[in-house]
Design an enzyme around this catalytic site. Structure first.
Site, PDB file in Angstrom:
ATOM      1  N   SER A  34      21.307  14.807  26.392  1.00  0.00           N
ATOM      2  CA  SER A  34      21.958  13.508  26.106  1.00  0.00           C
ATOM      3  C   SER A  34      23.320  13.713  27.069  1.00  0.00           C
ATOM      4  O   SER A  34      23.159  14.178  28.511  1.00  0.00           O
ATOM      5  CB  SER A  34      22.292  13.021  24.944  1.00  0.00           C
ATOM      6  OG  SER A  34      22.462  11.798  24.974  1.00  0.00           O
ATOM      7  N   ASP A  41      13.213   6.131  26.576  1.00  0.00           N
ATOM      8  CA  ASP A  41      14.352   6.501  25.776  1.00  0.00           C
ATOM      9  C   ASP A  41      15.268   5.453  25.918  1.00  0.00           C
ATOM     10  O   ASP A  41      15.539   4.795  26.986  1.00  0.00           O
ATOM     11  CB  ASP A  41      14.802   7.601  26.597  1.00  0.00           C
ATOM     12  CG  ASP A  41      16.051   8.271  26.020  1.00  0.00           C
ATOM     13  OD1 ASP A  41      16.564   7.842  24.955  1.00  0.00           O
ATOM     14  OD2 ASP A  41      16.538   9.185  26.457  1.00  0.00           O
ATOM     15  N   HIS A  44      14.685  10.318  21.892  1.00  0.00           N
ATOM     16  CA  HIS A  44      15.741  10.718  22.751  1.00  0.00           C
ATOM     17  C   HIS A  44      15.877  12.186  22.365  1.00  0.00           C
ATOM     18  O   HIS A  44      16.273  12.714  21.566  1.00  0.00           O
ATOM     19  CB  HIS A  44      16.909  10.015  22.263  1.00  0.00           C
ATOM     20  CG  HIS A  44      18.341  10.205  22.722  1.00  0.00           C
ATOM     21  ND1 HIS A  44      18.386  10.284  24.336  1.00  0.00           N
ATOM     22  CD2 HIS A  44      19.400  10.927  22.365  1.00  0.00           C
ATOM     23  CE1 HIS A  44      19.739  10.780  24.773  1.00  0.00           C
ATOM     24  NE2 HIS A  44      20.228  11.036  23.449  1.00  0.00           N
TER      25      HIS A  44
END
Length: 549
Positions: A241, A464, A493
């Site tokens: 991320s 995602d 994710h």
């Protein structure tokens, strides 16, 4: 800025860096600021900051990290050891006040001859801590990697015990129940503007002069100092991320110190997307993932009874929202807590069965399961507020944001018509950046030509929502020689070390042998949850237990 005279080994390093640096300091090329975006004052890297990284890294390399037993507050098993590495609050003053970043480690479990060094992990956020990461050495998906690498986690500046930042009383931050209107009234918007202003003032008050230094460029510099403190000539890194943006910044700033990087679920690094436009695109993507969840629940109507179509499931959800607005579950779960619980399902499909079951039971008169998944936990309030404070500081400091509420209102009113699930919640989370007092940076233009870096491995799930797939494509395009592995038609994710054996195989081959696909590869999606099989496994486990006495 005053110029300090440094002597000894650190002085020679800063002198050589100052001679090599271009006059006027390094600049970070960005993009034109859009309509209504307040530019504010801008932060530029200077030769002193460039030299400061050399000084801090040299000092960390000399001192090393004295690992020992972890503090009880970390709640880590005894096989994990902890230490600290010092980084400057301000890299322009590298011998000034320091921040001790907490670091955790478990040594490689394989033969000494097979050890490949330290593997550093960042889980994203910004504001997330990876202190737990060494526990992955006991997880099957990480077994081979943990045999070859020391698994290293750390808490970035401002996070956990690394000079923690707070902007608001944690009890007030997690106070519940609260509302979550998808069509907020003018008066509600004014209330949220007032709260955003108060939160920004709280960050400025508690963060003081240090607040401006909590940003992505300093996080990347800290990563370079951590590399040196671990005694590694080059960095081996996994970032998820926001951790992908951090890794990309490090790679561009310190290309000669990169060994291997796995960038999992990538942020779009385009300067004009950091961070306002990225959040707009995220809200759109969450709407799509919310639709995926509702379609799955509808396919399992025999289990949950929430509707045979996605629209029917939406109706059940709205019915629960209306009831909770009138009478919060357990006095703790209102519409906002409901939305937050189901937002987690948009991140990870592992959450789907439990969230659907909780909603079904609530609508049948039993709120206990919903309270269990949605009510705030007072014991986590400090960690949650701290994470949000660092998230806010990094995103607000990193880039220009619109300073005119009319821009936010215009953009998000239009967006909420087609993406109502998360749009306004995303606004309220980020709105303090409109009223931020600290200087703003112009984002670094993340870009490298082929051959500058070793091949970097980018992982992405096609659906995602938190970091939409387009961001991984953009990062792949910008990092010359990078390789993209896509999990098709899936939306969890963070897919490194997950349930997809194809993805894990590519990661193992890369980290253990340096092998990658030529440029791109695809993996079939991991199976979606099957509530029927989950129920069956629960029955089988119960039958395997000895009879109660």
């Amino acid at each position: 800025m005053s110029v300090r005279v440094w002597r000894g080994v650190f002085g020679s390093l800063v002198l050589s860096a100052l001679v090599a640096a271009p006059a006027g300091g390094a600049t970070f090329p960005g993009v034109p600021v859009g309509e209504g975006t307040g530019q504010g004052s801008r932060v530029r890297a200077t030769p002193l900051e460039d030299a400061g990284v050399l000084i801090a890294a040299a000092r960390a390399g000399t001192a090393g990290i004295g690992f020992g037993p972890c503090a009880a507050v970390e709640q880590l098993p005894s096989y994990v050891e902890c230490g600290t590495v010092d980084v400057p609050v301000d890299y322009a003053e590298p011998l000034g006040r320091q921040i001790p970043l907490t670091v955790s480690r478990v040594r490689a479990g394989g033969p000494a001859a097979a050890r490949q060094g330290a593997l550093v992990y960042n889980p994203g956020g910004p504001g997330g801590s990876a202190m737990y990461f060494p526990k992955a050495s006991r997880w099957p998906e990480w077994k081979r990697i943990a045999g070859a690498y020391d698994l290293v986690g750390y808490a970035p500046r401002g996070v956990g015990r690394s000079a923690p930042l707070s902007c608001q009383d944690p009890a007030d931050f997690t106070k519940s129940p609260t509302q979550a209107p998808t069509e907020p009234s003018a008066s509600y918007k004014q209330e949220r503007i007032a709260r955003a202003k108060a939160y920004a003032r709280g960050c400025a008050r508690h963060g003081g002069a240090d607040l401006r230094h909590i940003n992505s460029l300093n996080n990347a510099r800290d990563l370079e100092v951590l590399r040196a403190g671990l005694g590694e000539d080059k960095l081996t890194y996994v970032g998820s991320s926001y951790g992908t943006y951090l890794g990309a910044l490090h790679a561009v700033l310190f290309p000669g110190h990169v060994r291997r990087m796995v960038l999992d679920s990538a942020v779009d690094p385009a300067p004009d997307k950091i961070w306002y436009r990225n959040n707009l695109e995220q809200s759109v993507a969450f709407e799509g993932r919310w639709a995926d969840f509702r379609a799955w629940v509808a396919r399992h109507d025999a289990t949950y009874g929430l509707g045979t179509t996605a629209a029917g499931v939406q109706h059940s959800y709205e019915l629960a929202r209306a009831r909770l607005a009138h009478e919060p579950a357990g006095g703790k779960v209102g519409p906002e807590q409901l939305r937050s619980a189901f937002l987690q399902a948009a991140y990870f499909d592992d959450y789907w069965p439990r969230r659907a079951a909780a909603l079904a039971k609530y609508l049948k008169g039993d709120p206990s399961a919903l309270i269990a998944v949605a009510a705030p936990d007072p014991e986590e309030a400090v960690e949650e507020e701290n994470g949000n404070a660092v998230y806010t500081a990094v995103e607000c400091n990193d880039a220009p944001w619109p300073t005119d509420w009319k821009v936010w209102d215009r953009d998000n009113t239009a967006l909420a018509r087609r993406a109502p699930f998360e749009t306004w919640a995303n606004v309220w989370m980020n709105l303090p950046c409109a009223y931020w007092s600290a200087p703003r940076q112009q984002p670094l233009d993340v870009r490298t030509a082929p051959g500058v870096l070793p091949p970097l491995l980018i992982l992405a799930a096609e659906r995602d929502a938190a970091t939409p797939y387009a961001g991984s494509l953009e990062l792949h395009r910008r990092l010359g020689g990078s390789v993209l592995v896509t999990e098709q038609d899936a939306g969890s994710h963070g897919i490194v070390g997950g349930s997809n054996a194809c993805v894990n195989g590519h990661v193992d081959a890369y980290l253990l042998e340096g092998r990658t696909p030529v440029r791109r590869a695809s993996c079939a999606p991991h199976p979606q949850p099957d509530p029927v099989s989950l129920d069956q496994r629960a029955v089988e486990r119960e039958r395997a237990l000895p009879p109660a006495v």
